[in-house]
Design an enzyme around this catalytic site. Structure first.
Site, PDB file in Angstrom:
ATOM      1  N   GLU A   1       0.813  -1.216   0.000  1.00  0.00           N
ATOM      2  CA  GLU A   1       0.000   0.000   0.000  1.00  0.00           C
ATOM      3  C   GLU A   1       0.849   1.271   0.000  1.00  0.00           C
ATOM      4  OE1 GLU A   1      -2.957  -0.282   3.086  1.00  0.00           O
ATOM      5  OE2 GLU A   1      -3.778  -2.130   2.287  1.00  0.00           O
TER       6      GLU A   1
ATOM      7  N   GLU B   1      -4.824  -8.761   0.740  1.00  0.00           N
ATOM      8  CA  GLU B   1      -5.544  -8.375   1.969  1.00  0.00           C
ATOM      9  C   GLU B   1      -7.000  -8.158   1.622  1.00  0.00           C
ATOM     10  OE1 GLU B   1      -4.222  -4.983   4.226  1.00  0.00           O
ATOM     11  OE2 GLU B   1      -2.120  -5.584   4.038  1.00  0.00           O
TER      12      GLU B   1
END
Ligand code: IFM
Length: 473
Positions: free
Chosen positions: A173, A368
């Site tokens: 991320e 995720e």
């Protein structure tokens, strides 16, 4: 949500599909002053009053550093094929670019060999936001030299663990590291400087590309390299052209900025315009975009929700996006998790199809996906969390529908294996399929975890031609 989710079809997933769970170093390890680990920006940030809810820190977290055997046994009991975790850079190179700390490498070597002995595939993420503080003191990600330090660190870890680990993700991320860390200041290092946020974004991408190239030069053919952006569907609030323009802007900064650079070798024009607006274009040097766009074996994606946006009033709406003060973020019309995030599994299916159709994506791993809900421990110490179970089931079903539509998806990782330190929210927010009692460090599988365990068994049985029903946990 229903109390009886539609079970995902167990027959669609390819034979070697990886069912896993994910964590990150600062969120679970604790032991922040042990075995030579250097301080990180999250140590500094969490120890700064007012930055993290309740003054929580990752000093102890889920104490995973001292509980590797127990936690790997838990993973085995959950039938996991794979475990995705991150390496704490400052355990391996305490000041970021100086001496190597052998005890840090020994800890991760022990973890990966314990996983292998349990039949669980390790999936490494090299950077999940815990930058060594010493590098931050020299400008952090806003400083181009940090990308060079990352390349060396990646090579050191790959050299030490490459014989045990096939799957390597560079960054988790990078949007969060760049924009939450440097534009909104919600995350470490807590800056509110749009120019620095864009410079950081570019240097993170450069670090990804150069580290991938360096590791690949030394890698065997079995090694697979990728990156893990957090991607969202972005929906305009209405058909008004200005709402579509707002959606395009946010899509650029949330999705295309990371995908076009890594997969196509160029920044989108509108994203370049944001760099220009904040005087950050000088960070992008000739040849950088080609260096960023290394061939990838896997695209990791993290998916939680969609953005719903409308044209704002330019008054500054607390948006974490540089330039995003022109955009209003609308609440999802769907049920929401305890984070306030809309539950939109179709958004995951649509995203996967988009990656396939628009980008001709390399094979994808959902690295995720999961949900925060307020858990209640009953009088018998059990945690019945049907909302989390339904969330996971619905998103697994969305992955299955994407595979049916022709998308090459190779794995699904629940966030998270364990309840953990949820960044600025501290320990109040729980995402685990395993409950952690932070007083005793006792682990208890939640009913969502039991469902996931049974779902994995049923999927494997289906692949082997047998039938096993998933008990409604
Ligand atoms: O806990 C985080 C994780 O570190 C990165 N992805 C989102 C999760 C939930 O907020």
């Amino acid at each position: 949500m229903t109390d009886h989710p539609t079970p995902p079809d167990t027959t669609t997933f390819p034979e070697h599909f990886l069912w896993g769970a994910a964590t990150a170093s600062y969120q679970i390890e604790g032991a922040v002053r042990e075995d030579g680990r250097g301080p990180t920006i999250w140590d500094t940030f969490s120890h700064t009053p007012g930055r993290v809810r309740g003054g929580d820190t990752g000093d102890v977290a889920a104490d995973h550093y001292h509980r590797v055997e127990q936690d790997v046994a838990l993973m085995r009991d959950l039938n996991l094929d794979a475990y995705r975790f991150s390496i704490a850079w400052s355990r391996v190179i305490p000041d970021g670019d100086g001496a190597i700390e052998p005890r840090g490498l020994a800890f991760y070597r022990h973890l990966v060999t314990t996983l292998r002995a349990a039949g669980i595939e390790p999936v490494i993420t090299l950077y999940h936001w815990d930058l060594p503080q010493a590098l931050q003191d020299r400008g952090g990600w806003a400083n181009r030299a940090t990308a060079d330090a990352f390349v060396r660190y990646a090579a050191v870890v790959h050299d030490a663990l490459g014989s045990h680990v096939d799957t390597w993700m560079t960054l988790n991320e990078p949007w969060c590291a760049a924009f939450l860390g440097h534009a909104s200041g919600e995350h470490a290092p807590g800056l509110t400087d749009p120019r620095a946020s864009l410079r950081a974004a570019h240097h993170l991408l450069l670090a990804h590309g150069d580290a991938t190239a360096a590791m690949r030069r030394a890698a065997g053919p079995e090694h697979r390299f990728g990156i893990v952006p957090n991607l969202y569907g972005v929906q305009p609030g209405s058909d008004r052209p200005e709402d579509h323009a707002a959606a395009h802007l946010i899509d650029g900064l949330q999705n295309r900025m990371w995908l076009d650079t890594t997969l196509k070798g160029q920044y989108p024009t509108d994203v370049r315009a944001i760099f220009a607006r904040f005087s950050a274009l000088d960070a992008i040097e000739d040849g950088d975009e080609a260096r960023i766009a290394q061939p990838l074996d896997l695209l990791g994606i993290n998916y939680y929700q969609q953005h719903h946006v409308a044209a704002g009033d330019g008054q500054g709406l607390g948006s974490p996006f540089p330039g995003g003060d022109e955009v209003a973020f609308l609440p999802s019309a769907q049920p929401r998790t305890a984070m306030g995030w809309g539950v939109e599994p179709d958004g995951l299916r649509d995203l996967l199809v988009r990656l396939h159709e628009e980008y001709g994506s390399p094979p994808i791993m959902v690295c995720e996906n999961g949900a925060c809900f307020d858990d209640v421990v009953d009088d018998h110490g059990r945690i019945h969390d049907p909302d989390r179970r339904d969330f996971i089931a619905a998103h697994v079903d969305a992955v299955e529908r994407a595979i049916e539509a022709g998308v090459d998806v190779r794995g699904y990782f629940v966030w998270s294996l364990l309840d953990n330190f949820e960044w600025a929210h501290g320990y109040e927010r729980r995402f685990g399929i395993v409950h952690v009692d932070y007083e005793t460090q006792r682990r208890t599988v939640k009913s969502s975890g039991a469902w996931y365990r049974d779902h994995i068994a049923a999927t494997k049985a289906a692949a082997a031609g047998a039938t096993v029903s998933v008990v409604d946990a």
